[in-house]
Design a protein around this motif. Structure first.
Motif, PDB file in Angstrom:
ATOM      1  N   CYS A 107     -38.178  50.905-105.257  1.00 14.10           N
ATOM      2  CA  CYS A 107     -37.960  49.565-105.608  1.00 14.10           C
ATOM      3  C   CYS A 107     -38.363  49.223-107.044  1.00 14.10           C
ATOM      4  CB  CYS A 107     -38.340  48.618-104.379  1.00 14.10           C
ATOM      5  SG  CYS A 107     -37.285  48.775-103.056  1.00 14.10           S
ATOM      6  N   GLY A 157     -36.041  48.279-109.977  1.00 14.70           N
ATOM      7  CA  GLY A 157     -36.124  46.804-110.528  1.00 14.70           C
ATOM      8  C   GLY A 157     -36.620  46.755-111.920  1.00 14.70           C
ATOM      9  N   PHE A 207     -33.290  47.952-114.310  1.00 20.61           N
ATOM     10  CA  PHE A 207     -32.442  46.715-114.511  1.00 20.61           C
ATOM     11  C   PHE A 207     -33.058  45.779-115.356  1.00 20.61           C
ATOM     12  CE2 PHE A 207     -30.075  48.040-110.530  1.00 20.61           C
ATOM     13  CZ  PHE A 207     -28.875  47.946-110.807  1.00 20.61           C
ATOM     14  N   THR A 227     -35.213  34.925-115.260  1.00 16.55           N
ATOM     15  CA  THR A 227     -33.900  34.599-114.898  1.00 16.55           C
ATOM     16  C   THR A 227     -33.391  33.144-115.019  1.00 16.55           C
ATOM     17  OG1 THR A 227     -34.020  36.300-113.140  1.00 16.55           O
ATOM     18  CG2 THR A 227     -32.132  35.118-113.040  1.00 16.55           C
ATOM     19  N   LEU A 249     -27.423  38.278-114.592  1.00 10.55           N
ATOM     20  CA  LEU A 249     -27.304  39.235-113.371  1.00 10.55           C
ATOM     21  C   LEU A 249     -28.147  40.307-113.087  1.00 10.55           C
ATOM     22  CD1 LEU A 249     -25.350  39.805-110.925  1.00 10.55           C
ATOM     23  CD2 LEU A 249     -23.886  41.367-112.479  1.00 10.55           C
ATOM     24  N   LEU A 250     -28.362  41.040-114.284  1.00  6.22           N
ATOM     25  CA  LEU A 250     -29.378  42.336-114.435  1.00  6.22           C
ATOM     26  C   LEU A 250     -30.777  41.642-113.773  1.00  6.22           C
ATOM     27  CD1 LEU A 250     -28.289  44.077-117.420  1.00  6.22           C
ATOM     28  CD2 LEU A 250     -27.732  44.707-114.929  1.00  6.22           C
ATOM     29  N   VAL A 276     -30.709  41.125-110.033  1.00  4.01           N
ATOM     30  CA  VAL A 276     -30.778  42.181-109.389  1.00  4.01           C
ATOM     31  C   VAL A 276     -32.348  42.852-109.433  1.00  4.01           C
ATOM     32  CG1 VAL A 276     -29.869  44.728-109.107  1.00  4.01           C
ATOM     33  CG2 VAL A 276     -28.544  42.742-109.616  1.00  4.01           C
ATOM     34  N   SER A 277     -32.902  42.620-110.800  1.00  5.55           N
ATOM     35  CA  SER A 277     -34.293  43.392-110.671  1.00  5.55           C
ATOM     36  C   SER A 277     -35.174  42.650-109.829  1.00  5.55           C
ATOM     37  CB  SER A 277     -34.808  43.060-112.311  1.00  5.55           C
ATOM     38  OG  SER A 277     -36.058  43.400-112.404  1.00  5.55           O
ATOM     39  N   THR A 278     -35.091  41.149-109.861  1.00  2.00           N
ATOM     40  CA  THR A 278     -35.944  40.483-109.046  1.00  2.00           C
ATOM     41  C   THR A 278     -35.781  40.887-107.710  1.00  2.00           C
ATOM     42  OG1 THR A 278     -35.560  38.588-110.637  1.00  2.00           O
ATOM     43  CG2 THR A 278     -36.630  37.942-108.532  1.00  2.00           C
ATOM     44  N   ILE A 279     -34.560  40.962-107.103  1.00  2.00           N
ATOM     45  CA  ILE A 279     -34.473  41.289-105.797  1.00  2.00           C
ATOM     46  C   ILE A 279     -35.136  42.718-105.341  1.00  2.00           C
ATOM     47  CG2 ILE A 279     -32.391  42.120-104.123  1.00  2.00           C
ATOM     48  CD1 ILE A 279     -30.820  40.037-105.627  1.00  2.00           C
ATOM     49  N   TYR A 280     -35.169  43.505-106.370  1.00  2.00           N
ATOM     50  CA  TYR A 280     -35.658  44.903-105.960  1.00  2.00           C
ATOM     51  C   TYR A 280     -37.220  44.794-105.747  1.00  2.00           C
ATOM     52  CZ  TYR A 280     -31.733  47.929-105.602  1.00  2.00           C
ATOM     53  OH  TYR A 280     -30.488  48.733-105.127  1.00  2.00           O
TER      54      TYR A 280
END
Length: 219
Positions: A8, A12, A15, A80, A172-173, A176-180
């Motif tokens: 992760c 992360g 991205f 973000t 968007l990138l 996604v990085s934050t989610i991971y």
């Protein structure tokens, strides 16, 4: 290195690094379209470098007081949000808008300067000691690959679209990085409760960061 949290982390950061490249490509085009001035274009690398340097110097103060995962996740969320605000501002073009763009650049650079040493400091907490050199080498390969491929890819996207599209793609990138990074699970460790001065935190923090082998320079 079959470690979910480490996976992760590198996904992360991949991205985030790609987003950082696209973000700069989009801003270069945006500033040129807004001002047509080489002066503002020269401000972009200058402000980015200065504010990243300042925040990296102060990073140990933050690292000493907050959990590493919390720092990297929140800094990525803030990046973000700032980029979303920038994307919304782009809709209303006016001459004074270039000042707002410079302001956003400074804030995002401050967050970048903190996130870089935090991601490096997370590796020893996620990977066993015998695999750390391999993990750091792997992160370096990912970082350099994205750096080499990201700039031409960003240029192609810019030619095919526009700076506004690049900014929203970066949002968007970053998301996604934050989610991971939010999925990273850091083992609980005993912390030293002895209070130290701000200068002591900075000094001890940089000593600790320098002792981490093969730190990947992701930003």
């Amino acid at each position: 290195m079959k470690n979910t949290s480490f996976r992760c982390l590198w996904i992360g950061q991949a991205f985030a690094n790609l987003g950082d490249i696209f973000y700069v490509v989009g801003l270069i085009s945006l500033l040129y379209n807004l001002t047509g001035s080489a002066f503002y274009l020269s401000l972009l690398p200058f402000i980015t470098t200065i504010f990243r340097f300042i925040s990296s110097l102060l990073a140990p103060l933050v690292i000493d007081r907050f959990p590493l995962k919390r720092i990297i996740v929140q800094s990525q969320w803030l990046k973000t949000i700032l980029l979303v605000c920038l994307g919304i501002f782009i809709i209303s073009f006016d001459h004074g808008f270039s000042v707002a763009v410079i302001f956003f650049i400074a804030l995002i650079s401050l967050l970048d300067g903190v996130a870089a040493p935090v991601s490096a400091a997370l590796v020893p907490q996620l990977v066993p000691k015998k695999e750390r050199m391999k993990a750091n080498g792997f992160l370096n390969v990912i970082t350099q690959t994205i750096f080499v491929a990201g700039w031409p890819l960003g240029s192609v996207l810019l030619i095919s679209t526009n700076s506004s599209f690049i900014i929203w793609l970066t949002v968007l990138l970053y998301a996604v990085s934050t989610i991971y990074t939010g999925r990273i699970k850091v083992p609980e460790q005993k912390t030293d409760t002895v209070a130290s001065s701000n200068w002591g935190s900075i000094k001890s923090g940089w000593v600790a960061i320098r002792q981490i082998p093969t730190i990947p320079h992701s930003h």
